[in-house]
Structure formats: C-alpha cells, structure tokens
Design an enzyme around this catalytic site. Structure first.
Site, PDB file in Angstrom:
ATOM      1  N   ALA A  14      -0.662  60.369   4.195  1.00 45.69           N
ATOM      2  CA  ALA A  14      -1.521  61.553   4.212  1.00 45.69           C
ATOM      3  C   ALA A  14      -0.764  62.800   3.780  1.00 45.69           C
ATOM      4  O   ALA A  14      -1.256  63.590   2.964  1.00 45.69           O
ATOM      5  CB  ALA A  14      -2.116  61.753   5.609  1.00 45.69           C
ATOM      6  N   SER A  43       6.195  58.143   1.401  1.00 49.43           N
ATOM      7  CA  SER A  43       5.110  57.453   0.683  1.00 49.43           C
ATOM      8  C   SER A  43       5.319  55.945   0.639  1.00 49.43           C
ATOM      9  O   SER A  43       5.332  55.332  -0.421  1.00 49.43           O
ATOM     10  CB  SER A  43       4.996  58.004  -0.748  1.00 49.43           C
ATOM     11  OG  SER A  43       4.782  59.387  -0.731  1.00 49.43           O
ATOM     12  N   CYS A  47       2.154  48.933   6.323  1.00 44.32           N
ATOM     13  CA  CYS A  47       1.383  47.695   6.425  1.00 44.32           C
ATOM     14  C   CYS A  47       2.107  46.514   5.774  1.00 44.32           C
ATOM     15  O   CYS A  47       1.809  45.357   6.071  1.00 44.32           O
ATOM     16  CB  CYS A  47       0.020  47.872   5.753  1.00 44.32           C
ATOM     17  SG  CYS A  47      -0.981  49.183   6.458  1.00 44.32           S
ATOM     18  N   VAL A  84      10.262  68.551  12.454  1.00 41.49           N
ATOM     19  CA  VAL A  84       9.607  69.743  12.979  1.00 41.49           C
ATOM     20  C   VAL A  84       9.453  69.576  14.484  1.00 41.49           C
ATOM     21  O   VAL A  84       8.897  68.585  14.964  1.00 41.49           O
ATOM     22  CB  VAL A  84       8.247  69.973  12.305  1.00 41.49           C
ATOM     23  CG1 VAL A  84       7.491  71.119  12.987  1.00 41.49           C
ATOM     24  CG2 VAL A  84       8.440  70.281  10.829  1.00 41.49           C
ATOM     25  N   ASP A 289      -2.891  58.981  10.457  1.00 40.77           N
ATOM     26  CA  ASP A 289      -2.958  58.286  11.735  1.00 40.77           C
ATOM     27  C   ASP A 289      -2.953  59.201  12.947  1.00 40.77           C
ATOM     28  O   ASP A 289      -3.073  58.730  14.077  1.00 40.77           O
ATOM     29  CB  ASP A 289      -1.790  57.299  11.853  1.00 40.77           C
ATOM     30  CG  ASP A 289      -1.861  56.168  10.853  1.00 40.77           C
ATOM     31  OD1 ASP A 289      -2.892  56.066  10.161  1.00 40.77           O
ATOM     32  OD2 ASP A 289      -0.901  55.385  10.765  1.00 40.77           O
ATOM     33  N   TRP A 440     -26.181  30.513  -1.881  1.00 41.55           N
ATOM     34  CA  TRP A 440     -26.337  31.560  -0.875  1.00 41.55           C
ATOM     35  C   TRP A 440     -24.964  31.888  -0.328  1.00 41.55           C
ATOM     36  O   TRP A 440     -24.349  31.062   0.349  1.00 41.55           O
ATOM     37  CB  TRP A 440     -27.273  31.102   0.256  1.00 41.55           C
ATOM     38  CG  TRP A 440     -28.715  31.202  -0.102  1.00 41.55           C
ATOM     39  CD1 TRP A 440     -29.480  30.225  -0.659  1.00 41.55           C
ATOM     40  CD2 TRP A 440     -29.555  32.345   0.055  1.00 41.55           C
ATOM     41  NE1 TRP A 440     -30.749  30.679  -0.872  1.00 41.55           N
ATOM     42  CE2 TRP A 440     -30.835  31.980  -0.429  1.00 41.55           C
ATOM     43  CE3 TRP A 440     -29.361  33.630   0.549  1.00 41.55           C
ATOM     44  CZ2 TRP A 440     -31.919  32.856  -0.427  1.00 41.55           C
ATOM     45  CZ3 TRP A 440     -30.440  34.503   0.570  1.00 41.55           C
ATOM     46  CH2 TRP A 440     -31.695  34.126   0.078  1.00 41.55           C
TER      47      TRP A 440
END
Length: 460
Positions: A14, A43, A47, A84, A289, A440
């Site tokens: 993010a 980056s 996962c 931070v 997250d 199907w």
C-alpha cells in the site's frame, strides 16, 4: 513555489503503491515524497513466503516487485531501516529513528499516508520467544525460518494455527522433509470456511501425512538446556518439536495511529472513507493491512489482510494525494489457497457470518468435477452456496477441490459484487469445453441447487 511533502509510513504494497502513483501524477517540483520503512525490503510479496520455504521460489529477491533502488530512481526519498515512532497530527510531522545508528529526528508533512501493515498474532505463552519459534510476516522472517530449519537437530515441526498461513506452511515444511503436526484450536482447519467444508481440508491433510489436531489449545512452548524449542504443550498432551511456526493470524498494526487518537474499528483497523482518507482528517490517508474496509455483503467493516486490496488502496491513495479522485467501494471477502494439490477458496459470508448480521438463508452443497466426467484428469470438487431466504440473493460460496477448483470462486465473487441472485447465476454464459468444465459448470450446478432450495423455503 515550494513543493508539498508527502510522508509515507510503510514501504510495502500500500505504501509504495501510493508513493509511486503520486509520483507518476506529480513531479518532484510539485510533490516531494519521503517513505519510511523499518525493514530492509520494499514492495515484496509476503504471500509468497510459504512457497519460498517450500522451494518453489529460489530466494527473497524473486518476491520483490520493486527494489529500493528502483523507487529512488523515481525521485522517492526512501529511508530503509528507519522506523517512525510517533505522529504529531497537530504539528504535521513524524518522529523517525534510524535503527542502525540510533539517530532520531522529526520530518514535517503536508500529507501523510499510514501503511503500517499487520503484525502476526503472538500470544503471551511461556517460551513463545524461544529460538526455533517463528512467525512468517516479512522476508526477514522467511530467512530466519529457513536458517532455523537448517539448524534443527531433528525433523519434527509443529504449526500452531490452521488458517491460510498455517495450512500453507504445513505443506512447505512437509516438502522440506519434516514430520508435521498442526495444532488447531477450532473445530476444523480453515475457519474461513464452514466446518463441513473445513472437514474436507482436514481429510486431505491427513491423506498427505500431515497430522492435524483440532480443538487443541496451546498452553506453553517447552525448551531445552540451550533455550531452543523442544516441544509444544496443550491441555492434553505434549508434541515434540525441533521447529515451531506460528500461523495464528494477523492483526492491524495501528499502535502509532491509536496513540494519537485516530479512529479504529471493531477489529482494530483504521477507519477511512471511500477515498481511503482517515475519517475526520483531511490530510491523512491509510491503506493496506492496517485498515478496515466495508464488507459489501455483510454491510459492516472488516479487517482483511491481502496484498490485492493493499495495492488497490495504494493506487487510490496516490491518485487522491496528487489531486485526482478515486474510491475503494469495499470487498466481498474472496480468498484462495492450497495444500499440495487441494485448492481451497471462499467468498462472501459463512453460515455464522450470515447469522451474525441477522440474515436468513438456505444452503446448497454439490459435488462435481472440474472437467467433463469422461475427460482424462477429471477431479472432484465440492461447492457450497448460501443464498438469502426468499430473495435468493447470493450470500457466499466455498469451494474445495483439485485442479481448476480454486479460481472458480471468482465467478461467485463477481456475482456477489453485482448482487445477483442464484437464479440469475444459472444463466451466466461461462466458457465450456470438456478439458475445462462439464456442460454445467460446478458453480452453476450449485446455483441451480440453491435456486431450488430458495423456492422450497418460500413454499414452506
């Protein structure tokens, strides 16, 4: 004219997506971008760590989408190994500490992005911090686990937790030649599924040689004279272990935000509006997250830690920070995983989720094959659907099966987003050829069965 300054806390999906998107839309003369990352990588795909441990991926570099050097080449002032430690909302500044030198300093911002991610749940059990006990959240965690596997005196591994990470790590350790025991506190593995579908996962894990112990509450980690883990104890017995992996789940890392009173939801994640701006703060955004997002089916916020969402959040935040406009409407809760050749997928609500929000529903479960039954390699799959009582609106779908099963959940995810009924789903024009599907498709077979259950319930 002095350039505005964007400060980003967190250098993974993010955070760096936001930084990169903002940079694409505004040059350094208009917007200075400073990003802080307390680790050594940016980056990257967390996962992918189980697949690195299993040997499918050669090394951590293969999991990195964009290196620090690439980010810096695009005029992003990226500061690695810098944490931070405080946000001064009123003063529009953050305090950062260089983890190598200990230097501490303040940096001002005009706009702030909080992308602090999630942290593994680590219960306060005796021995939980012993050598040989590992979480798997970062690339550094993955390397530490691989080193530990090499140092282990025996070949016995215990995985605590049977969610996505626990199941994936169990497979990885099995493929590394370890004898694997999974300790699961719940009724069945994969609590993101209903217990009847989780039972199918349990049966498959047993068939692979993974010992799964359900309703097992871990009470302590036992250690030897050298301090290293030797066993995991529950209320009932003790399981020998040369290495332990924690797969109990994650929780939003919002300690910085909480300390300054930024709003959080019932699951501990930051609350934002549709533009990913933190509620009540015009110049602060949050994504990934560490946030909660709207569940489009249940109608309330949830914490879902997935890289797919984090990257979308970052793109939207970057656009908004740079003066554009984008929104993130919400999620339906889609996820897919595997244990060896068994594929596991879900989207929407489980039975207990539907009950929790007061929805009445019917269920339908079917067994089918992923290819035409006569075609070589046709493997079974089980599909379960939940549909709203009377209206027939699709509420959720779970799929457990072999090759081709997992990604079929995307059909249901689109149907959920479009608020389709199960009857409407039966008319979907899906691709068909014997190597790919029966006439199907299994998802449509489940939709037909669910439609019949809705009609039956309405007639009762």
């Amino acid at each position: 004219m002095t350039a505005e300054r964007l400060v980003v806390i967190g250098g993974d999906a993010a955070g760096m997506s936001a930084a990169s998107q903002a940079r694409r839309l505004k040059g350094p003369d208009e917007l200075a971008v400073v990003a802080f990352e307390r680790g050594r990588f940016t980056s990257y795909s967390a996962c992918g760590i189980p697949y690195w441990v299993a040997g499918d991926v050669d090394g951590p570099d293969d999991l990195v989408a964009r290196t620090p050097e690439e980010h810096r080449a695009h005029d992003i002032d990226l500061r690695l190994r810098t944490e931070v430690t405080e946000i001064d909302v009123a003063g529009c500044r953050v305090r950062a500490t260089d983890r190598d030198t200990g230097e501490t300093y303040w940096t001002g911002f005009d706009k702030l992005v909080i992308a602090t991610g999630a942290r593994p749940v680590r219960p306060g059990l005796p021995g939980i911090d012993a050598p040989g006990v590992h979480g798997v959240q970062t690339l550094g965690d993955g390397q530490a686990l691989l080193d530990s596997l090499e140092q282990a005196k025996g070949r016995r591994a215990v995985v605590v937790g049977a969610g996505y990470i626990g199941v994936e790590m169990a497979e990885a350790l099995l493929r590394r030649g370890f004898e694997v025991t999974v300790l699961n506190r719940d009724e069945q593995p994969m609590t993101t599924l209903d217990p009847d579908m989780g039972r199918l996962v349990h049966r498959a894990m047993d068939g692979l040689g993974i010992t799964t112990v359900n309703e097992a509450e871990v009470t302590r980690i036992e250690t030897g004279a050298d301090g290293r883990v030797t066993a995991v104890a529950t209320d009932d017995t003790t399981y020998p272990a040369d290495v332990v992996v924690l797969g109990i789940g994650v929780e939003p890392e919002t300690s910085l935000a909480r300390a300054v009173g930024l709003p959080v939801g019932p699951q501990g994640g930051l609350l934002t509006d549709l533009s990913m701006r933190v509620v009540g703060h015009d110049n602060i955004w949050a994504g990934g997250d560490c946030v909660e997002v709207l569940d489009l089916v249940a109608g309330h916020t949830r914490h879902i830690a997935l890289g797919t969402h984090a990257n979308k959040h970052g793109q939207i935040i970057g656009a908004n920070v740079a003066g554009g406009y984008g929104t993130f409407p919400g999620v339906v809760g889609t996820a897919v995983s595997k244990v060896c050749d068994l594929e596991i997928a879900r989207t929407g609500l489980r039975e207990k989720d539907a009950r929790a929000v007061g929805l009445r529903f019917v269920t339908a479960t079917v067994e089918a094959t992923g290819r035409a039954g006569y075609f070589p390699g046709a493997e079974p799959m089980t599909v379960k659907m939940l549909a709203e009582y009377r209206t027939g609106r699709l509420l959720g779908t779970q799929i457990v099966g072999h090759e081709g099963a997992g990604k079929r959940v995307d059909i249901a995810a689109v149907a959920l987003t479009a608020r389709m009924t199960v009857e409407q789903m039966t008319a979907l024009d899906l691709g068909y050829a014997p190597p790919f599907s029966p006439v199907w498709d299994p998802v449509l077979v489940a939709a037909r069965r669910a439609t019949a259950e809705v009609r039956k319930a309405g007639a009762a």
